[in-house]
Write a protein that holds these residues in place. Structure first.
Motif, short mmCIF file in Angstrom:
data_model
loop_
_atom_site.label_atom_id
_atom_site.label_comp_id
_atom_site.label_asym_id
_atom_site.label_seq_id
_atom_site.Cartn_x
_atom_site.Cartn_y
_atom_site.Cartn_z
N ILE A 69 93.00 -38.05 -39.63
CA ILE A 69 93.22 -36.87 -40.41
C ILE A 69 92.62 -35.88 -39.45
CG2 ILE A 69 92.03 -35.40 -42.12
CD1 ILE A 69 91.64 -38.09 -43.67
N THR A 70 91.58 -35.99 -38.54
CA THR A 70 91.05 -35.00 -37.67
C THR A 70 92.37 -34.54 -36.72
OG1 THR A 70 89.02 -35.56 -37.67
CG2 THR A 70 89.70 -34.57 -35.58
N LEU A 71 93.06 -35.33 -36.27
CA LEU A 71 94.21 -35.15 -35.42
C LEU A 71 95.31 -34.38 -36.03
CD1 LEU A 71 95.78 -35.53 -32.62
CD2 LEU A 71 96.62 -37.83 -33.62
N LYS A 72 95.61 -34.83 -37.27
CA LYS A 72 96.52 -33.97 -37.96
C LYS A 72 95.94 -32.59 -38.23
CE LYS A 72 95.86 -33.51 -42.24
NZ LYS A 72 95.51 -33.64 -43.81
N ASN A 73 94.55 -32.18 -38.46
CA ASN A 73 94.28 -30.90 -38.71
C ASN A 73 94.21 -30.07 -37.44
OD1 ASN A 73 94.16 -31.24 -41.18
ND2 ASN A 73 91.86 -31.84 -41.25
N ILE A 74 93.93 -30.89 -36.17
CA ILE A 74 93.86 -29.99 -34.82
C ILE A 74 95.45 -29.71 -34.62
CG2 ILE A 74 93.98 -30.56 -32.36
CD1 ILE A 74 91.61 -32.44 -32.85
N ILE A 75 96.49 -30.33 -34.86
CA ILE A 75 97.75 -30.16 -34.84
C ILE A 75 98.22 -28.88 -35.71
CG2 ILE A 75 100.18 -30.70 -34.94
CD1 ILE A 75 99.35 -33.58 -34.02
N LEU A 76 97.84 -29.03 -37.05
CA LEU A 76 98.20 -27.91 -37.90
C LEU A 76 97.59 -26.32 -37.70
CD1 LEU A 76 97.95 -29.77 -41.32
CD2 LEU A 76 99.96 -29.19 -39.94
N ILE A 77 96.30 -26.67 -37.29
CA ILE A 77 95.68 -25.12 -36.97
C ILE A 77 96.32 -24.66 -35.39
CG2 ILE A 77 93.34 -24.47 -36.05
CD1 ILE A 77 92.19 -25.77 -38.52
N ALA A 78 96.52 -25.49 -34.63
CA ALA A 78 97.03 -25.05 -33.50
C ALA A 78 98.39 -24.23 -33.79
CB ALA A 78 97.24 -26.18 -32.49
N LEU A 79 99.21 -24.92 -34.77
CA LEU A 79 100.51 -24.35 -34.98
C LEU A 79 100.22 -23.26 -35.79
CD1 LEU A 79 102.66 -27.70 -36.01
CD2 LEU A 79 103.15 -25.86 -34.00
N LEU A 80 99.38 -23.01 -36.72
CA LEU A 80 99.10 -22.06 -37.68
C LEU A 80 98.39 -20.79 -36.80
CD1 LEU A 80 98.49 -24.00 -40.84
CD2 LEU A 80 100.47 -23.19 -39.88
N THR A 81 97.62 -20.96 -36.07
CA THR A 81 97.06 -19.87 -35.41
C THR A 81 97.45 -19.53 -33.70
OG1 THR A 81 95.00 -21.20 -34.50
CG2 THR A 81 95.04 -20.99 -36.82
N LEU A 153 90.90 -26.24 -43.39
CA LEU A 153 89.44 -26.17 -43.23
C LEU A 153 88.50 -26.83 -44.02
CD1 LEU A 153 88.89 -22.30 -42.06
CD2 LEU A 153 88.90 -24.47 -40.69
N ASP A 154 88.62 -26.86 -45.41
CA ASP A 154 87.82 -27.43 -46.24
C ASP A 154 87.73 -29.22 -46.00
OD1 ASP A 154 87.05 -25.24 -47.60
OD2 ASP A 154 88.49 -25.58 -49.00
N GLU A 155 88.76 -29.49 -45.73
CA GLU A 155 89.18 -30.80 -45.61
C GLU A 155 88.39 -31.40 -44.17
OE1 GLU A 155 92.61 -34.10 -45.70
OE2 GLU A 155 93.02 -32.66 -44.27
N GLN A 156 88.40 -30.37 -43.12
CA GLN A 156 88.11 -31.06 -42.00
C GLN A 156 86.56 -30.58 -41.63
OE1 GLN A 156 89.60 -32.54 -39.36
NE2 GLN A 156 87.77 -32.52 -38.34
N ILE A 157 86.00 -29.59 -42.42
CA ILE A 157 84.37 -29.26 -42.47
C ILE A 157 83.83 -30.63 -43.26
CG2 ILE A 157 82.66 -27.91 -43.40
CD1 ILE A 157 84.40 -25.59 -42.97
#
Length: 279
Positions: A69-81, A153-157
């Motif tokens: 899940i952390t890896l998924k969120n890293i990729i998503l935030i990188a793509l979206l920001t 962010l909610d999920e990752q926090i």
């Protein structure tokens, strides 16, 4: 090196330490290296990548130091920001997340001994600090979709807070609480893109920095001004123009088509006359 030495000589001349600037007669060298060309994902490739990372387990090795899940969120935030992986890895969920934006003021860096640490500022921040400007930048949540970003962010926090080893309150870290490794993330990302059958023609496979290239490309395609893009991603307009020259040219050509159609639709006199003469 030229710029640094020239700056020292100008300062020495101003302080009357020397009577003449020896660099005044030195021609500034021109790099023979070809400028780096951005390789972004197409819109369809980005859609497919997002679908793949959100619907598949990304970690198979039980010894891996990063959870799926952390890896998924890293990729998503990188793509979206458009944030660099070092900037993402240095985010503190207490001090760097405001109500509407990320406060990007630090990045992961390596010491001479190869140890990963959090630097005092980002690459852009160092330049701004020299020019007496703010040494951090704001990356707004609504640059793509605020609701989507907040859900990530909610999920990752929750993951970050539940990790007893996360003593530095990092938004993203390894299971043992240490900083994420750029090369490790790139290796995992390369494998994910290969499994998703995205850009299999690249000789060295995909790289995590392609997420930034993709974000900037989407911004250009949407017609966002380079100054705004520069403020969001922390890259100077000059570098953006060099790195994304081929993308900017393609966008310019599309814009010229709009202008051409505008002339035709409004039946401007000289355009009509020229068309008749040519025919």
């Amino acid at each position: 090196m030229y710029d640094e030495f020239n700056g020292v000589c100008r300062k020495a001349l101003y302080d009357k330490i020397i009577s003449d600037n020896p660099m005044s007669s030195v021609k500034k060298p021109i790099s023979e290296q070809s400028p780096k060309v951005a390789v972004p994902f197409t819109l369809e490739e980005e859609k497919h990548l997002i679908e793949f990372v959100t619907t598949n387990n990304l970690i198979f090795d039980p010894k891996c130091t990063i959870d799926s899940i952390t890896l998924k969120n890293i990729i998503l935030i990188a793509l979206l920001t458009g944030m660099r992986i070092g900037e993402i890895g240095a985010l503190n969920y207490i001090t760097d997340i405001e109500e509407d934006f990320f406060k990007v003021s630090k990045t992961l860096t390596k010491t001479k001994s190869g140890k990963i640490v959090i630097g005092e500022t980002t690459k852009t921040g160092r330049v701004n600090r020299k020019n007496h400007k703010l040494d951090f930048r704001q990356v707004p949540f609504n640059v793509i979709d605020k609701k989507i970003l907040l859900s990530i962010l909610d999920e990752q926090i929750k993951i970050a807070k539940s990790n007893p080893n996360n003593k530095e309150h990092l938004l993203f870290c390894k299971l043992d609480g240490t900083y994420i490794n750029h090369s490790k993330i790139t290796g995992l990302f390369k494998r994910i893109c290969r499994e998703a059958k995205i850009k299999l023609d690249l000789p060295n496979g995909c790289h995590i920095h392609m997420t930034k290239h993709t974000f900037v490309t989407r911004c250009i395609e949407a017609g966002i001004k380079l100054l705004t893009i520069s403020n969001i991603v922390g890259t100077s307009i000059r570098v953006l123009e060099k790195t994304y020259a081929h993308i900017l040219l393609e966008f310019r050509n599309k814009e010229l088509e709009v202008l051409n159609n505008y002339y035709k639709n409004n039946q401007l006199t000289f355009v009509s006359e020229l068309s008749e003469n040519i025919s």
